[in-house]
Each structure stands twice: as structure tokens, then as C-alpha cells.
Scaffold this motif. Structure first.
Motif, mmCIF file in Angstrom:
data_model
loop_
_atom_site.group_PDB
_atom_site.id
_atom_site.type_symbol
_atom_site.label_atom_id
_atom_site.label_comp_id
_atom_site.label_asym_id
_atom_site.label_seq_id
_atom_site.Cartn_x
_atom_site.Cartn_y
_atom_site.Cartn_z
ATOM 1 N N ILE A 29 0.831 -1.201 0.000
ATOM 2 C CA ILE A 29 0.000 0.000 0.000
ATOM 3 C C ILE A 29 0.870 1.257 0.000
ATOM 4 O O ILE A 29 2.067 1.206 0.267
ATOM 5 C CB ILE A 29 -0.966 0.032 1.205
ATOM 6 N N ASN A 30 0.222 2.390 -0.303
ATOM 7 C CA ASN A 30 0.909 3.672 -0.280
ATOM 8 C C ASN A 30 0.704 4.352 1.067
ATOM 9 O O ASN A 30 -0.303 4.129 1.748
ATOM 10 C CB ASN A 30 0.389 4.587 -1.390
ATOM 11 N N THR A 41 -3.855 10.805 -3.940
ATOM 12 C CA THR A 41 -3.825 9.343 -4.019
ATOM 13 C C THR A 41 -5.132 8.818 -4.597
ATOM 14 O O THR A 41 -6.199 9.420 -4.412
ATOM 15 C CB THR A 41 -3.617 8.709 -2.630
ATOM 16 N N ALA A 43 -6.331 5.861 -3.772
ATOM 17 C CA ALA A 43 -6.907 4.904 -2.828
ATOM 18 C C ALA A 43 -8.311 5.319 -2.403
ATOM 19 O O ALA A 43 -8.579 6.494 -2.133
ATOM 20 C CB ALA A 43 -6.005 4.773 -1.605
ATOM 21 N N HIS A 44 -9.178 4.334 -2.317
ATOM 22 C CA HIS A 44 -10.590 4.569 -2.014
ATOM 23 C C HIS A 44 -10.859 4.610 -0.514
ATOM 24 O O HIS A 44 -11.729 5.349 -0.048
ATOM 25 C CB HIS A 44 -11.410 3.451 -2.663
ATOM 26 N N TYR A 45 -10.106 3.819 0.265
ATOM 27 C CA TYR A 45 -10.329 3.689 1.701
ATOM 28 C C TYR A 45 -9.177 4.317 2.478
ATOM 29 O O TYR A 45 -8.010 4.166 2.098
ATOM 30 C CB TYR A 45 -10.457 2.214 2.096
ATOM 31 N N TYR A 81 -0.912 -9.854 0.752
ATOM 32 C CA TYR A 81 -1.408 -9.161 -0.444
ATOM 33 C C TYR A 81 -1.495 -10.194 -1.556
ATOM 34 O O TYR A 81 -0.486 -10.749 -1.997
ATOM 35 C CB TYR A 81 -0.467 -8.025 -0.823
ATOM 36 N N ASN A 87 -5.285 -3.670 -2.298
ATOM 37 C CA ASN A 87 -4.518 -2.653 -1.579
ATOM 38 C C ASN A 87 -5.058 -1.248 -1.866
ATOM 39 O O ASN A 87 -4.307 -0.279 -1.904
ATOM 40 C CB ASN A 87 -3.033 -2.740 -1.931
ATOM 41 N N ASP A 88 -6.355 -1.176 -2.087
ATOM 42 C CA ASP A 88 -7.008 0.094 -2.415
ATOM 43 C C ASP A 88 -7.242 0.918 -1.142
ATOM 44 O O ASP A 88 -8.353 1.330 -0.846
ATOM 45 C CB ASP A 88 -8.333 -0.192 -3.131
ATOM 46 N N CYS A 89 -6.189 1.104 -0.370
ATOM 47 C CA CYS A 89 -6.352 1.802 0.906
ATOM 48 C C CYS A 89 -5.069 2.537 1.277
ATOM 49 O O CYS A 89 -3.985 2.212 0.792
ATOM 50 C CB CYS A 89 -6.738 0.833 2.023
ATOM 51 N N VAL A 90 -5.222 3.520 2.121
ATOM 52 C CA VAL A 90 -4.120 4.216 2.766
ATOM 53 C C VAL A 90 -4.277 4.034 4.263
ATOM 54 O O VAL A 90 -5.378 4.249 4.803
ATOM 55 C CB VAL A 90 -4.119 5.718 2.432
ATOM 56 N N LYS A 136 -13.572 9.792 -0.421
ATOM 57 C CA LYS A 136 -12.982 8.553 0.059
ATOM 58 C C LYS A 136 -13.762 8.082 1.279
ATOM 59 O O LYS A 136 -14.555 8.841 1.861
ATOM 60 C CB LYS A 136 -11.504 8.772 0.413
#
Length: 325
Positions: A29-30, A41, A43-45, A81, A87-90, A136
Motif C-alpha cells: 500500500i501507499n 492518491t 486509494a478509495h479507503y 497481499y 490494496n485500495d487503501c491508505v 474517500k
């Protein structure tokens, strides 16, 4: 927001157990170091912690929720993973609460503890408002259910309208709004116009006062199901009953999970009778198919039992998991 401590890629390494040939979620993840970076970013979550239990103590509950954020990080960042775990999250970090906890350490009077909560409410609502305004979905880990108020307020302000909430809980948290504590977060949100429809799932007959039953029975914007009504249902019938709460919340709601609702789960009001961890996972998987504004998991105490943090990581990974492989 200088009250926020961001989790950097470097600091996250302390929680990750790397293994040759494998990729842990925390390695894929980022991370960001500011809310400005978060804006850029995809990322959705957005996952963050609120490590405090002052609201719980103000409600005469058992402390410990302040110890849950770091064990959760260790569990969540170490899941694999793979094709099933996206990994759609921060993992953003956590709200700084050490000063509050230090100040509250030697305070016994519930009302004095409650006087500390408005500042925490304000910090939390700012973070949630920022994340929701970026389109988000916040996932908030930890704290007492007093934090429901800050979540609801922040989300409502970002959307510029009152919101609906579905709460899986042994308690309604609709106690009299005489001072802030973990038992009246929804009362304050309702009173101040941030909360519209409120669906409660699994409240316990033994721990709901008569005046609250009278109030919610007379309010068409509130619905509830008793945990006792689930006792003899099949798995499918439990999901059908849960779907009724989703429908009442108009299929567009914030999802609150109080771990007091889970059987034998270390929490502020631990219960021998409640939903199982797997039943809660099923509820989350059904709820996530709707429009969910945010997910808040509260009241858990993961400080002594690593299985609690592992359970929370299941709840979160279920919520963010892609629908298809």
C-alpha cells in the motif's frame, strides 16, 4: 491539523514481518505524510486510529480501547497481499491523544472526564470531514462509542446533509445528553441535526433502559432489533433480518460496529452472549454492498489478546476486499 500523526512507509516497517517470496499488505500500500498528499492518491479507503478510552471511562465502562490501534496495525499490515486482498487503501495514522490520556489518568469523576471530549470530537470530525470531502471512505479504528458523534458530524458536514447510521451494538448509546460520554454519542448527533435515520442491530434486552425503549418506539426515524430475536434464527434468516436494518437506513448509511456486541470479545462491556465474529463478518460483507459513508470499529481492547487485533483486521479486510478476484 497538527494533532494528527501520519504513518510513513518507514515507520510502518516496524509493524511488518517480511518474509521472502511473500508480499504483505503493508508492503504493497501507499503511505502519505500530509492531507495534501492524500488528495493526490487514488486509494478509495482511508484507515486511521483514535486511541482513547476517556469517553468509555466517562460512561463508567472498562478502559482499554486506547491500546487497540497499534496491535491492529501489526495484524492488518501483515495480512497477505494476494488476489483476494486488495490494496485500495491508505493507512493514514492516528489522532494524537497522549496528552488527553495523561491528563485523564488520575481523574475519577465522570463529568470531569466528559469535559475533555468536545476537543476530541472536534479533531475527529475535522479528519472525517476532510476524508469524506475527498470522496474517500474513512475506516476509523478504536476509541469509545463517544466517537460516533465526531464521525457523524464530520461526515454530515462534508456531505452538507444529515446522514443515516446503522449500528451493530448491544446498546443504543442514546442515553440522556447531559454530558459527553460513550453512551450518548448518537443522542448528541440526533439533537444537533447530524443524524437522520438510525438503525440499531442486536441491542440487548437486559441493558436497554425503559425510557430509551419508549423513546425509540415513538420515533419513526429509529428502528431496532433485539439480539434475543437472532438467537434461534438460521444463518440465512439472520442475514435477512440484518438486511431489514439496511433497508431502513435507505441503503445509504455510515456503519458503526461496537465490539461489545461480539461474544467473548475483549471490550469495554464484554459479554458472554452476543454475535459471533463470523456473524459480524457476514454482516459487514452484506452492508458493504450498499453505499457506506464510513466504517467505525470501537470499544475493543486489543492490548492483551492478539486475537482481538486479528479479528479487527478480518473486519477491515472484508470491508475493503474487491468484489471479484
Amino acid at each position: 491539523m497538527n494533532f494528527f500523526n501520519f504513518l510513513t512507509e518507514n515507520s510502518a516497517k516496524a509493524y511488518i514481518n517480511s518474509r521472502d517470496g511473500e508480499t504483505k499488505l503493508g508492503e504493497s500500500i501507499n503511505y502519505v505524510s500530509s492531507f495534501k498528499e492524500l488528495e493526490n492518491t487514488a486509494a478509495h479507503y482511508v484507515i486511521f486510529g483514535i486511541p482513547e478510552d476517556i469517553g468509555i471511562r466517562a460512561n463508567l465502562g472498562k478502559p482499554g480501547a486506547s491500546n487497540t490501534w497499534e496491535p491492529f496495525l501489526k495484524a492488518f499490515l501483515n495480512i497477505q497481499y494476494n488476489a483476494y486482498n486488495g490494496n485500495d487503501c491508505v493507512v493514514l495514522g492516528h489522532i494524537k491523544t497522549d496528552d488527553f490520556l495523561q491528563k485523564a489518568m488520575n481523574i475519577e469523576d465522570p463529568r470531569t472526564l466528559g469535559e475533555m471530549l468536545p476537543e476530541i470530537d472536534d479533531m475527529l470530525s475535522q479528519v472525517v470531514e476532510k476524508i469524506v470531502s475527498l470522496k474517500k471512505i474513512p475506516i476509523i479504528i478504536g476509541g469509545g462509542h463517544n466517537n460516533s458523534y465526531g464521525n457523524i458530524k464530520g461526515c454530515s458536514k462534508a456531505l452538507e446533509q444529515s446522514i443515516n447510521v446503522l449500528n451493530i451494538d448491544a446498546h443504543t448509546d442514546l442515553r440522556t445528553p447531559n454530558y459527553r460520554h460513550s453512551g450518548n454519542g448518537f443522542s448528541y448527533a440526533k439533537k444537533e441535526g447530524f443524524l437522520e435515520y438510525y438503525a440499531m442491530v442486536g441491542i440487548h434486552q437486559n441493558y436497554t433502559p425503559r425510557y430509551i425503549f419508549d423513546m425509540i418506539n415513538d420515533d419513526k426515524t429509529m428502528s431496532y432489533s433485539l439480539f434475543e430475536d437472532y438467537l434461534h434464527l438460521t444463518t440465512i434468516d439472520k442475514l435477512i433480518k440484518f438486511k431489514r436494518a439496511i433497508d431502513f437506513a435507505k441503503n445509504k448509511f455510515a456503519l458503526e460496529l461496537d465490539c461489545d456486541a461480539i461474544q467473548d470479545f475483549d471490550s469495554s462491556a464484554m459479554t458472554p452472549s452476543g454475535f459471533t465474529t463470523n456473524e459480524v463478518r457476514s454482516f459487514i460483507n452484506l452492508a458493504k454492498k450498499q453505499h457506506v459513508h464510513y466504517l467505525h470499529i470501537c470499544e475493543a481492547d486489543a492490548g492483551k489478546n492478539p486475537l482481538i487485533a486479528k479479528a479487527l483486521s478480518y473486519f477491515v479486510s472484508d470491508f475493503i476486499r474487491p468484489e471479484t478476484k
